[in-house]
Enzyme design. Structure first.
Site, PDB file in Angstrom:
ATOM      1  CG  ASP A  96       6.077  24.364  43.646  1.00  0.00           C
ATOM      2  OD1 ASP A  96       5.632  24.963  42.691  1.00  0.00           O
ATOM      3  OD2 ASP A  96       7.043  24.462  44.029  1.00  0.00           O
ATOM      4  CD  GLN A 191       3.759  20.165  55.253  1.00  0.00           C
ATOM      5  OE1 GLN A 191       4.702  20.096  56.042  1.00  0.00           O
ATOM      6  NE2 GLN A 191       4.347  20.816  54.211  1.00  0.00           N
ATOM      7  CG  ASP A 268      11.267  17.580  43.440  1.00  0.00           C
ATOM      8  OD1 ASP A 268      10.480  17.139  44.106  1.00  0.00           O
ATOM      9  OD2 ASP A 268      11.987  18.635  43.454  1.00  0.00           O
ATOM     10  CB  CYS A 306      29.335   7.934  33.197  1.00  0.00           C
ATOM     11  SG  CYS A 306      27.925   9.054  32.938  1.00  0.00           S
ATOM     12  CB  CYS A 308      26.305  10.861  30.351  1.00  0.00           C
ATOM     13  SG  CYS A 308      27.701  11.866  30.792  1.00  0.00           S
ATOM     14  CB  CYS A 311      31.023  10.259  30.642  1.00  0.00           C
ATOM     15  SG  CYS A 311      30.992  11.040  32.223  1.00  0.00           S
ATOM     16  CG  HIS A 337      28.394  13.333  34.646  1.00  0.00           C
ATOM     17  ND1 HIS A 337      28.522  12.146  34.428  1.00  0.00           N
ATOM     18  CD2 HIS A 337      28.484  13.591  36.087  1.00  0.00           C
ATOM     19  CE1 HIS A 337      29.122  11.592  35.515  1.00  0.00           C
ATOM     20  NE2 HIS A 337      29.112  12.032  36.522  1.00  0.00           N
TER      21      HIS A 337
HETATM   22 ZN   LIG Z   1      28.688  10.976  32.560  1.00  0.00          ZN
END
Ligand SMILES: [Zn+2]
Length: 374
Positions: A96, A191, A268, A306, A308, A311, A337
């Protein structure tokens, strides 16, 4: 009219309604959009290694100019080979401009038409940022995608927004003039607060300057969801179709789907890692706080659907134990996660656009209980 620097290219591969699936080529690799960018404020996505980020399928990472300028300093980072080498992230990086942080974090600030003088929130030292200085810092950092320096007013004050818009536009021109590196794409920042006419004026002005991409700033700072959606709908038809659009700092699961529906490509948000540091996880039914005693003997994973690493490997009981024992691993496992949840949502959104079924996807998403309180 300027356009893309030579080693950048943005191509829309599929459109469904206003939702766009694209490929953004950068000097450090391809970004498949819509994309969710994890935030690495201090050149580090908190509690997560670059190898873990890669495994999670992250492509774009955000770092904050204000923080890195103050500590360790952009010149030091340039000396160490630039941000990619310094933080060992070989993929695309976005920085940024420092504008938003100066307005939200600095201990004191004084703004004039030339720039902003402010005191560091770390040690109270006095600094000055101008459009030229922001570009020089971002050139030292060396991110692929960089932002124009902008004035960030409160969203509901029309007079202030009018003044700030003039300043943001004049600063955008100065940033374009100051930029020297051909391997960085400079985005203009739209803006205008919650005022659709000011937002449209901002798009027209910045589009005329020929930026290779556009960021939408000053949203998710206190306005209502309806106001945010109205702004996105007003500017969508005016934004050049062939340039990427980035909605700054907005990335809760529901905001993400809502933004894609209104033509946004890049998002983001600190939410996944910030929630993790507060012992909270994103699940299909909303936010869950794992410190709660009801989880002390719970053998199930955070979310049984999930995929991931957390998990697949650990029970809620174990994660709660780590939190209660103040083990650092808790922040890592919860962040994995939460980041996976947003990155997986991005992949599902993109696939649904490619398959021409994004409308159905969005309808089912909003009808379900998914992420209701986020
Ligand atoms: Zn997960």
């Amino acid at each position: 009219m300027t356009g893309f620097p030579s080693n950048f290219e943005f191509e829309i591969t599929a459109l469904h309604g206003r939702a766009r699936a694209g490929t953004f080529n950068t000097p450090h690799g391809k970004i498949f959009t819509p994309v969710f960018a994890p935030v690495g404020t201090q050149a580090s996505v908190k509690a997560i290694t670059p190898a873990q980020l890669h495994e999670l399928g992250a492509s774009l990472v955000l770092a904050n100019t204000y923080h890195l300028y103050l500590r360790p300093g952009d010149e030091l980072i340039a000396e160490m080979g630039g941000l990619h080498q310094f933080m060992n992230w070989p993929g695309p990086i976005l920085t940024d401009s420092g504008g938003y942080q100066v307005f939200s974090l600095a201990a004191t600030r004084k703004i004039d038409d030339d720039g902003v003088t402010f005191k560091s929130h770390i040690d109270g030292s006095l600094h000055r940022l101008t459009p030229e200085k922001s570009i020089s810092i971002q050139e030292n950092l060396g991110a692929d995608i960089i932002m124009a320096f902008d004035d960030c007013p409160p969203p509901g004050d029309r007079e202030y927004n009018l003044r700030a818009l003039r300043r943001t536009h004049s600063w955008a021109e100065r940033c374009l003039k100051a930029k020297t590196h051909p391997d960085q794409a400079l985005f203009g920042i739209i803006q205008g607060g919650v005022f659709s006419d000011l937002r449209c004026r901002s798009v027209e002005y910045l589009a005329h300057l020929g930026f290779p991409g556009f960021a939408i700033g000053g949203l998710s700072v206190g306005e209502t969801k309806d106001q945010m959606h109205a702004v996105l709908e007003a500017i969508d038809p005016l934004l050049p179709e062939d340039r990427p659009r980035y909605l700054m700092g907005v990335g809760t699961p529901r905001d993400f789907v809502n933004g894609v529906m209104r033509g946004v490509d890049i998002f983001d948000c600190v939410l996944p890692t910030r929630l993790a540091r507060h012992n909270a996880v994103l699940t299909l039914t909303g936010r869950l706080n794992l410190v709660n005693a009801t989880f002390s003997r719970d053998p199930s994973p955070i979310d049984e659907h999930c995929t991931c690493y957390t998990c697949r490997s650990f029970s809620r009981a174990y994660l709660r134990h780590l939190i209660v024992s103040k083990e650092m691993l808790a922040a890592t496992l919860l962040s994995i996660h939460n980041l996976h949840t947003l990155l997986q949502l991005a992949r599902e959104i993109r696939q649904s656009i490619l398959d021409s079924r994004f409308d159905d996807f969005a309808t089912r998403f909003f009808e379900s209980e998914k992420f209701q309180n986020l």
